[in-house]
Design a protein around this motif. Sequence first.
Motif, PDB file in Angstrom:
ATOM      1  N   ASN A   1       0.813  -1.206   0.000  1.00 38.00           N
ATOM      2  CA  ASN A   1       0.000   0.000   0.000  1.00 38.00           C
ATOM      3  C   ASN A   1       0.853   1.266   0.000  1.00 38.00           C
ATOM      4  O   ASN A   1       0.566   2.240  -0.698  1.00 38.00           O
ATOM      5  CB  ASN A   1      -0.944   0.007   1.208  1.00 38.00           C
TER       6      ASN A   1
ATOM      7  N   SER B   1       1.034   4.010  -3.113  1.00 37.91           N
ATOM      8  CA  SER B   1       0.703   5.418  -2.880  1.00 37.91           C
ATOM      9  C   SER B   1       1.861   6.312  -3.312  1.00 37.91           C
ATOM     10  O   SER B   1       1.654   7.414  -3.816  1.00 37.91           O
ATOM     11  CB  SER B   1       0.369   5.665  -1.406  1.00 37.91           C
ATOM     12  N   HIS B   2       3.097   5.826  -3.143  1.00 36.87           N
ATOM     13  CA  HIS B   2       4.253   6.603  -3.584  1.00 36.87           C
ATOM     14  C   HIS B   2       4.288   6.705  -5.105  1.00 36.87           C
ATOM     15  O   HIS B   2       4.635   7.756  -5.655  1.00 36.87           O
ATOM     16  CB  HIS B   2       5.551   5.972  -3.067  1.00 36.87           C
TER      17      HIS B   2
ATOM     18  N   ARG C   1       1.687   6.677  -6.970  1.00 36.32           N
ATOM     19  CA  ARG C   1       0.569   7.543  -7.341  1.00 36.32           C
ATOM     20  C   ARG C   1       0.973   9.020  -7.301  1.00 36.32           C
ATOM     21  O   ARG C   1       0.392   9.845  -8.001  1.00 36.32           O
ATOM     22  CB  ARG C   1      -0.604   7.290  -6.389  1.00 36.32           C
ATOM     23  N   SER C   2       1.973   9.349  -6.480  1.00 39.02           N
ATOM     24  CA  SER C   2       2.345  10.753  -6.297  1.00 39.02           C
ATOM     25  C   SER C   2       3.364  11.251  -7.324  1.00 39.02           C
ATOM     26  O   SER C   2       3.655  12.434  -7.376  1.00 39.02           O
ATOM     27  CB  SER C   2       2.904  10.970  -4.886  1.00 39.02           C
TER      28      SER C   2
END
Length: 393
Positions: free
Chosen positions: A107, A111-112, A114-115
């Motif tokens: 997760n 998320s990293h 996604r940024s």
Amino acid sequence: MPPKKQVEEKKVLLGRPGNNLKAGIVGLANVGKSTFFQAITRCPLGNPANYPFATIDPEEARVIVPSPRFDELSKIYKPASEVPAHLTVYDIAGLTKGASAGEGLGNAFLSHIRSVDSIYQVVRCFDDAEIIHIEGDVNPVRDLDIISQELRLKDIEFSEKALEAAEKIAKRGGQSLEVKQKKEEMALIQRIIDLLKDGKRVANQSWTPKEVETINSMYLLTAKPTIYLINLSERDYIRKKNKYLLKIKEWVDEFSPGDLVIPFSVCLEERLSHMSTEEAEEELKNIGAISALPKIVTTMRTKLELISFFTCGPDEVREWTIRKGTKAPQAAGVIHNDLMNTFILAQVMKYEDVLEYKDDAAIKAAGKLQQKGKEYVVEDGDIIYFRAGAGKN
């Protein structure tokens, strides 16, 4: 009657519209990501340890963009300060099978990703008994399948949540603009889910400007431009041969069509990073090879449709990064918001003219200094002096 002239619809790029874009280094554990990060940034950040999850929080550093034009302009103007362009690079924790379901650091890893705005995907193609492989053996096509599947599974999850949210509004019924928009959005999201389930990436499809706006709001992992970096042994890189290269190219052509494959050697680049520029050049000459790092940086800028303009003078020569299609006021805003808000005009010189005349006064005397207004689209390599209100330059 002559046919009506077709108005070309302006292309809207996937991803954020900003100019300070970030590239994330992605791959399975122990494929050479952190060592590559250290080599390309020439800094001691990252954690190239021989075990999974050595990197947890992403490390960040700026990479200077190789620019012969910047070097030439610096020679001509001989400024007190030289500021080259840069690309921001992140070293992200290694992915594992099951990451989309939270396995390992799944997760956090996702998320990293996604940024960031683009992906360098490092693929291991070297054998080394001293460096463990998280899947037990070296098999780059299998590794590509694992990462592709994990990113797609997470995007399906994101898309299904977006579909559910749009459906709640669409179910209200009526003829409101919002309801109509959400119904159109639902159809698009369902298309995205279907293509993801079919093994395709969002970034490799064709989308209308309106569809791109919706896709950009979803921050999908498979919508990010990707360059595949094939990590070879130093020996294979020098001789330009490896038993996996053809299979990797076939995989990319099928599952990520249009994306680039760049072979390189982390081992070689790491070794060169500890040398002076002169020593590295001599070493490369001796072994009959070239460093892949300049190509890796400039190719990503091209992939993100980034271009450069310059501000030049005796005090400073600086290379600024903008996205292709940026108009003069927005380019001025990259320097300072006030310049965009109070923009009057841009005085533009072409790089070729600066090389020929080597003097601003001579360029002006030759009628080569152009006055451009708010609708001028900045071209790659422009040298610009901005004029703004309230006495700002």
